[in-house]
Design an enzyme around this catalytic site. Structure first.
Site, PDB file in Angstrom:
ATOM      1  N   LYS A   1     -26.181 -19.562 -16.715  1.00  0.00           N
ATOM      2  CA  LYS A   1     -26.088 -19.065 -18.065  1.00  0.00           C
ATOM      3  C   LYS A   1     -25.863 -20.169 -18.995  1.00  0.00           C
ATOM      4  CE  LYS A   1     -24.342 -14.202 -16.911  1.00  0.00           C
ATOM      5  NZ  LYS A   1     -23.295 -13.427 -16.961  1.00  0.00           N
TER       6      LYS A   1
ATOM      7  N   ASP B   1       0.880  -1.446   0.041  1.00  0.00           N
ATOM      8  CA  ASP B   1      -0.032   0.044   0.009  1.00  0.00           C
ATOM      9  C   ASP B   1       0.795   1.514   0.059  1.00  0.00           C
ATOM     10  OD1 ASP B   1      -2.148  -1.722   0.001  1.00  0.00           O
ATOM     11  OD2 ASP B   1      -2.624  -1.246   2.101  1.00  0.00           O
TER      12      ASP B   1
ATOM     13  N   LYS C   1     -24.248 -14.217  -8.052  1.00  0.00           N
ATOM     14  CA  LYS C   1     -24.954 -13.019  -8.297  1.00  0.00           C
ATOM     15  C   LYS C   1     -24.652 -12.067  -7.134  1.00  0.00           C
ATOM     16  CE  LYS C   1     -29.529 -11.427  -9.172  1.00  0.00           C
ATOM     17  NZ  LYS C   1     -29.995 -10.523  -7.753  1.00  0.00           N
TER      18      LYS C   1
ATOM     19  N   SER D   1     -33.887  -7.709 -17.088  1.00  0.00           N
ATOM     20  CA  SER D   1     -33.713  -8.258 -16.001  1.00  0.00           C
ATOM     21  C   SER D   1     -33.584 -10.038 -16.197  1.00  0.00           C
ATOM     22  CB  SER D   1     -35.242  -8.119 -14.967  1.00  0.00           C
ATOM     23  OG  SER D   1     -36.187  -8.274 -15.707  1.00  0.00           O
TER      24      SER D   1
ATOM     25  N   CYS E   1     -61.724   1.444   0.109  1.00  0.00           N
ATOM     26  CA  CYS E   1     -62.487   2.650   0.552  1.00  0.00           C
ATOM     27  C   CYS E   1     -63.280   3.065  -0.785  1.00  0.00           C
ATOM     28  CB  CYS E   1     -61.538   3.574   0.748  1.00  0.00           C
ATOM     29  SG  CYS E   1     -62.031   5.431   1.047  1.00  0.00           S
TER      30      CYS E   1
ATOM     31  N   ARG F   1     -28.097   1.228 -14.497  1.00  0.00           N
ATOM     32  CA  ARG F   1     -29.308   0.695 -15.074  1.00  0.00           C
ATOM     33  C   ARG F   1     -30.581   1.529 -15.646  1.00  0.00           C
ATOM     34  NH1 ARG F   1     -33.759  -2.235 -14.530  1.00  0.00           N
ATOM     35  NH2 ARG F   1     -33.874  -4.138 -16.037  1.00  0.00           N
TER      36      ARG F   1
END
EC number: 6.5.1.2
Length: 659
Positions: free
Chosen positions: A284, A32, A112, A81, A420, A133
């Site tokens: 997939k 780092d 995912k 989607s 209602c 998106r």
């Protein structure tokens, strides 16, 4: 000063190589401290010699750009989607549908990531645009913020004419915990979960704030590879890694759905073992040619499905059951719960849907219950725990009068809902306004429920049409606004006038008419005036419009209150025609590809014009391509067009086609 420019270029190469080794290969080569020293030297040299600063320099990752707003951008291809699978039966059915069209199939299974989809566009190897998106077709451009994420390369490792990449932006668990700790110490409200924190971080107007949030990004899809055709999803992932992207390494390849199902079961147990949240797996078809053969439905690809992990169940107590009146007058009972943490956030309420559901589950006030988030999103009561009853629990009864306006409550024959009967019920009007301004309707940013409540209480509005008559001086004194917020709100209201017919139809809140139905009706009728005249019989002839929807639409436009409301919108200048109807559809039904560096316009603008004039701006050349618009340095797409004998137009020739 060639020595300075050479040193700057060397620093950039070292830093980007370190980023690639760390984020792309997970093999850090610098500490780092070493990395920070190189970056600080680069920042210093570019500050001293601004003539050498470039947009793709790694120094730009620290942020600094402050946006006034996020402009809308149309995606090269719609971000659809995925259909969901919740159990083995759903996966077996998915496999059956796939094998009905392709006999031999191989599946690739990816994690995912619980984040938000981000679309990236590279031209001549450099990142030129990144967007959220949005609604799948139009998102918000957040390029400056995305440049602060080290896992997103600012320049590709291999030259590419045009590359469209999709992936998931997310916040690692460690970053989330640190951020909430800082916010707690500062007395600021905490984020509910890493996904919300990531979404909020990417929508910061000040990119320096985004840079501080330490976000991640996993790439998983390519729309426009320039190195020939990629034959499989695994080849896509390898290509993305070669180009410098961070690709999630936890993917598996299987030849049988039974193996996929077994792997899903394993991952349910391992889901919490990662440094980032995952809410399922994506399955997939691996072969790209088979993906094309399977194609798409209106909403999702046929070659992929999302397996959602079983919802986490937690015990709590029903402290009360309260009625909420919705925009269509439906009375929805809601359980107020002892707050508990479930699936990433604290839950204090859960819908009980209707009285039949309450009776079927025998839910009573005071009951111990198990709750879960349906689809890991919506809290619901799963079941009661009868063994924990004390005898002090109370049975809930649906009120005979609306709790908001005291009008009679009815339950129509054949329906589960109580309603209602008053169309002037303040709760119905309030919820109707909230729906009207929502993102997928008129998308009026900055107009949340709290501000709407204030506007109603102050008497500034009675319905959504009154929003277009609001004035600056009336808004500034309101508690949640002030000068800048009032300006932004009025601009958002003004911008919403151009949303077009489909979002407006959806925003009207017609019973049974969702977002998809709004688009269907807009495409069929073209103007609000023509839709208002539609009869039940002709509505029923439209595909995907059933008898209930047709009856509801016709009745809605027969009401005098509807005519009054629409007239107010017309007088305010709200567009009531389909957006495409204003321009001649000279490219209707044509697929057009734009490639190379353009001089007169940028490529995105040309693609937008193609769509406005009725065409489809495609990302790859095929036999179905009508013609290609080619600029300088056009690569493989130009070669493929010539090979297929597809017409190639220059930028000037394309301009001559426009009216």
């Amino acid at each position: 000063m060639p020595d300075v420019s050479q040193r700057i270029e060397a620093l950039r190469e070292q830093i980007e190589e370190a980023n690639y080794q760390y984020y792309g290969l997970d093999q850090p080569t610098l500490s780092d401290a070493e990395y920070d020293a190189l970056l600080q030297e680069l920042i210093r040299l570019e500050k001293e010699h601004p003539e050498f600063l470039t947009p793709d320099s790694p120094s730009q990752r620290v942020g600094g750009y402050i946006a006034k707003e996020f402009p809308k951008v149309r995606h090269a291809e719609a971000l659809l989607s995925l259909d969901n699978a919740f159990d083995a039966g759903d996966l077996l059915e998915f496999d059956r549908r796939v094998r009905a069209l392709v006999a031999e199939v191989e599946y690739v299974v990816e994690l995912k990531i619980d984040g938000l989809t981000v679309a990236l566009t590279y031209e001549d190897g450099a990142l030129v645009r990144g967007a959220t998106r949005g609604d799948g077709e139009v998102g918000e451009e957040i390029t400056a913020n995305l440049k602060t994420i080290p896992a997103i390369p600012l320049r590709l490792r291999k030259q590419a004419d045009r590359l469209d990449v999709r992936g998931e932006g997310y916040m690692p668990k460690g970053s989330f915990l640190r951020l909430n700790q800082e916010r707690e110490e500062a007395g600021q409200p905490l984020f509910a979960n890493p996904r919300n924190a990531a979404a909020g971080s990417l929508r910061q107007l000040d990119s320096r704030i985004t840079a501080q949030r330490k976000l991640g990004y996993f790439a998983y899809q390519v729309l426009t590879p320039e190195e020939g055709e990629l034959a499989s999803q695994t080849a896509v992932l390898d290509y993305l890694k070669e180009q410098g992207f961070s690709v999630n390494p936890e993917y598996r390849v299987f030849s049988a759905i039974e193996e996929v199902i077994a792997y899903c079961g394993e991952m349910v147990e391992k889901r919490h073992n990662y440094p980032y949240d995952i809410d399922g797996l994506v399955i997939k078809v691996n072969d790209i040619a088979q993906q094309r053969e399977l194609g798409f439905t209106a909403k999702s690809p046929r070659w992929a499905i999302a397996y959602k992990f079983p919802a986490e169940q937690v015990e709590t107590v029903v402290e009360d059951i309260v009625i909420r009146v919705g925009r269509t007058g439906v009375l929805t009972p809601t359980a107020y719960l002892t707050p508990v943490f479930v699936a990433g956030s604290t839950v204090g309420r859960a819908t009980l849907h209707n009285l039949d559901n309450i009776r079927a589950k025998d839910v009573r006030i005071g009951d111990h219950v198990l709750i879960q988030k349906a689809g890991d999103v919506i809290p619901e009561v799963v079941k009661i725990l009868p063994e924990k009853r004390t005898g002090g629990e109370r049975i809930f009864e649906m009120p005979e009068l609306c709790p908001e306006c005291q009008s009679p409550v009815i339950r129509e024959e054949g329906e589960a809902a109580h309603r209602c009967t008053s169309i002037t019920c303040p709760a119905r009007q309030r919820e109707a306004i909230i729906h009207f301004v929502s993102r997928n309707a008129m998308n009026i940013d900055g107009l949340g429920p709290a501000v709407i409540y204030q506007l109603l209480e102050a008497g500034l509005i009675k319905d959504a049409a009154d929003l277009y008559a609001l004035e600056y001086d009336a808004l500034v004194p309101l508690e949640r606004l002030g000068k800048k917020s009032a300006e932004n709100l009025l601009k958002a209201i003004e911008d919403s006038k151009e949303r077009g017919l489909a979002p407006l139809i959806f925003g009207l809140g017609i019973r049974h008419v969702g977002e998809k139905a709004g688009k269907i009706l807009a495409q069929k009728y073209g103007t609000m005036e023509d839709l208002e005249k539609a009869q039940v019989e002709e509505l029923q002839e439209i595909p995907d419009v059933g008898p209930a929807m047709a009856q509801s639409v016709a009745q809605f436009f027969q009401q005098e209150s509807t005519h009054h409301f629409l007239n107010k919108l017309r007088q305010a200048g709200v567009v009531m025609s389909a957006q495409h109807s204003a321009k001649p559809q000279i490219f209707a039904g044509k697929s057009i590809v734009v490639t190379g560096s353009l001089q007169r316009w940028d490529r995105h603008y040309v693609e937008t014009m193609i769509e406005e004039f009725g065409g489809k701006a495609a990302s790859s050349v095929s036999k179905k391509t009508a013609f290609v618009v080619a600029g300088e340095k056009a690569g493989s797409k130009l070669a493929k067009a010539k090979e297929l004998g597809i017409p190639v137009l220059s930028e000037e020739e394309f301009a001559e086609l426009l009216p």
